[in-house]
Design an enzyme around this catalytic site. Structure first.
Site, short mmCIF file in Angstrom:
data_model
loop_
_atom_site.label_atom_id
_atom_site.label_comp_id
_atom_site.label_asym_id
_atom_site.label_seq_id
_atom_site.Cartn_x
_atom_site.Cartn_y
_atom_site.Cartn_z
CG ASP A 94 -3.81 -13.45 4.52
OD1 ASP A 94 -4.21 -13.71 5.66
OD2 ASP A 94 -4.55 -13.45 3.52
CE LYS A 104 -6.22 -17.97 5.41
NZ LYS A 104 -7.63 -17.96 5.01
CG MET A 117 -2.85 -20.82 -3.30
SD MET A 117 -4.36 -20.50 -2.36
CE MET A 117 -5.59 -20.62 -3.67
#
Length: 536
Positions: free
Chosen positions: A39, A61, A179
């Site tokens: 990732d 991502k 996030m």
């Protein structure tokens, strides 16, 4: 369950970024991997642990940009395992904390693929700790709550985070939102609307556990405006709670001698770990990117011949730790033990080489005060000349003595014979300073190859000011770095060099250079500390 030739998938949590927070079990799984699916939030230091032989697949991502949709990632893991491969699914933080690890395992279970899980240190706890914020403290709170701030794509309202803000406010605990940078305003407004006191401390913690981590501390009512004023970056987490007021008092990373700087190390891979450990102990973030690698010369006829007549040499000269290692490896493969070296003296170029020689049970007889090839050659020439003068004087005084015959062999009365097993591209200054009065076997035992990092965009790192210093331990590491990073603007490189020869090569490329007081790793690190403090 019958699996045939099916491979295995290991979900590995890589932690927040600092490779020191990577678990031992995760590191072992990574070293055994044949395929690594990683990732975007995996730290560079951990990416550089991926074996050179492994296939690497970036499925990173970040925010609204997805390199590969999740369902395709799931299928990719199944496909690679069915090829019989050992697959590591490398995820930032912990695989099961908003990492969608459960979805990936679900797919593996349905396909009958063996798997295991290596938990990782979560950024929800590590990043506040690195910023001096304990997520719980008996004087402030007794609980911590971790929430995703990621907006659901299916939400009818863009502001709808699916969070029960009233329940969170009632906990009176520390709230950590992962996030949530793009939803910062929505989160703060949601908490205020749910009854949170506007003056409740809140912080945005940016690029946590890296050299360039920073924090913006304000209140729930003012954090959004303060972030707009100071600017932000990703990755970042939001912490809300009274514990945020402890950040300045408890901060520790920036208090270390090299805290807040990122150093690129270019040593050969087999020599880099000890240097990296010393830098990290002083607080630096270290990016290990070997610019060169050493390859032992196989079927080395000249070295084999030299090993068969070791008793002919009075001196063996080592110019690097690698030279020592290769020499003793060759001795072992030829079935020659250390007794063959009983009458040999050893000269070494510096402390690092001296240390490796001692690990093989031998102490150096000579080491120059200045650790470079020219001074080594000069010191050895002077030492041999002095010893020969003493020997000749003794022999003249005892020309007819039986003792003389016993004390000096025929070889000793002839020319001094020197063996130099070293790099193929060894400095010519060693032989120049030795002169021509001795018998010298200068034998290449290993070659230096230039290497490049597969997973780090050095041009971007330097352009963005992410790398503060590069440490060079030889001229060859400078040349290797230049080959690995030909597009870098070298005027942006601050080079800490082990000696004048290394500095000359770095300065020729336009780098800003600083030279260690002596040619040793400890002196190199000491010089970096001085430069950091503004000492020229």
């Amino acid at each position: 369950m019958e699996t045939g030739n099916v491979g295995k998938v290991t979900l590995v949590g890589a932690g927040p970024s600092d490779p020191g927070l990577f678990t031992l079990k995760g590191k072992q799984a990574l070293s055994d991997a044949e395929v690594v699916v990683y990732d975007a939030l995996v730290g560079q230091g951990i990416l550089n642990m991926i074996p050179d032989t492994a296939e690497i697949i970036n499925v990173g991502k970040r925010a609204s940009h997805h390199t590969m949709p999740q369902n395709e990632i799931n299928q990719l893991l199944v496909q690679k395992a069915k090829e019989g491969k050992r697959v590591v699914r490398l995820k930032g933080g912990d695989p099961f904390l908003f990492g969608r690890g459960g979805e990936e395992i679900e797919e593996l279970v349905q396909a009958g693929i063996p798997f295991d899980v290596v938990p990782g240190v979560t950024s929800a706890l590590a990043v506040p700790a690195y910023q001096g914020i304990p997520v719980t403290h008996r004087d402030f709170c007794s609980s911590v709550h971790i929430i995703t701030g990621h907006k659901q794509a299916s939400a009818d309202n863009g502001d709808n985070l699916g969070i029960d803000f009233e329940a969170l406010v009632r906990t009176r605990g520390t709230l950590v939102f992962l996030m949530g940078v793009s939803a910062l305003g929505d989160i703060c407004r949601g908490l205020l609307a749910a009854g949170m006191t506007p003056t409740t401390p809140a912080a945005l913690l940016i690029q946590g556990t890296t050299a360039h981590q920073r924090r913006i501390v304000a209140t729930v009512a003012t954090l959004e405006e303060e972030v707009k004023r100071q600017g932000s970056d990703t990755p970042a987490i939001i912490v809300v709670g009274d514990v945020c007021v402890l950040a300045n008092e408890f901060s520790w990373v920036e208090q270390q001698p090299l805290g807040g700087i990122k150093v690129l190390l270019t040593r050969p891979k087999e020599l880099i770990s000890e240097t990296a450990a010393k830098l990290r102990a002083k607080g630096a973030e270290v990016l290990e990117l070997p610019a060169i690698r050493t390859e032992r010369i196989r079927n080395n006829v000249r070295l084999s011949q030299a090993l068969e007549r070791l008793d002919a040499y009075q001196w063996i000269v080592f110019t690097s730790p690698t030279g020592v290692r290769v020499f003793f490896e060759e001795m072992a493969e030829h079935g020659i033990d250390c007794r063959a070296l009983g009458s040999v003296r050893f000269a070494v170029i510096g402390n690092g080489t001296k240390k490796v020689l001692a690990e093989h049970g031998f102490y150096a007889d000579l080491m120059p005060e200045v650790y470079d090839a020219a001074h080594l050659g000069r010191a050895l020439r002077d030492a041999i000349t002095s010893m020969n003068s003493e020997k000749n004087a003794f022999m003249e005084a005892n020309a007819q003595s039986e003792l003389n015959e016993k004390r000096f062999s025929e070889d000793e009365r002839g020319q001094t014979h020197i063996l130099i097993p070293r790099a193929a591209a060894g400095s010519p200054e060693l032989l120049t300073e030795l002169g021509e009065e001795f018998l010298v076997d200068d034998i290449p035992t290993y070659e230096t190859r230039y290497a490049s990092g597969r997973l780090v965009d050095l041009k971007k790192e330097f352009a963005d000011g992410k790398i503060d210093y590069v440490m060079f331990t030889s001229a060859s590491t400078v040349r290797g770095f230049a080959q690995a990073a030909p597009d870098v603007d070298y005027t942006k490189v601050q080079a800490i060099c082990i000696g004048k020869q290394t500095e000359t090569v770095a300065a020729a490329l336009g780098m800003k250079t600083y030279v260690a007081r002596e040619a040793s790793i400890d002196s190199l690190i000491e010089r970096l500390c001085e430069v950091r403090q503004g000492i020229r």
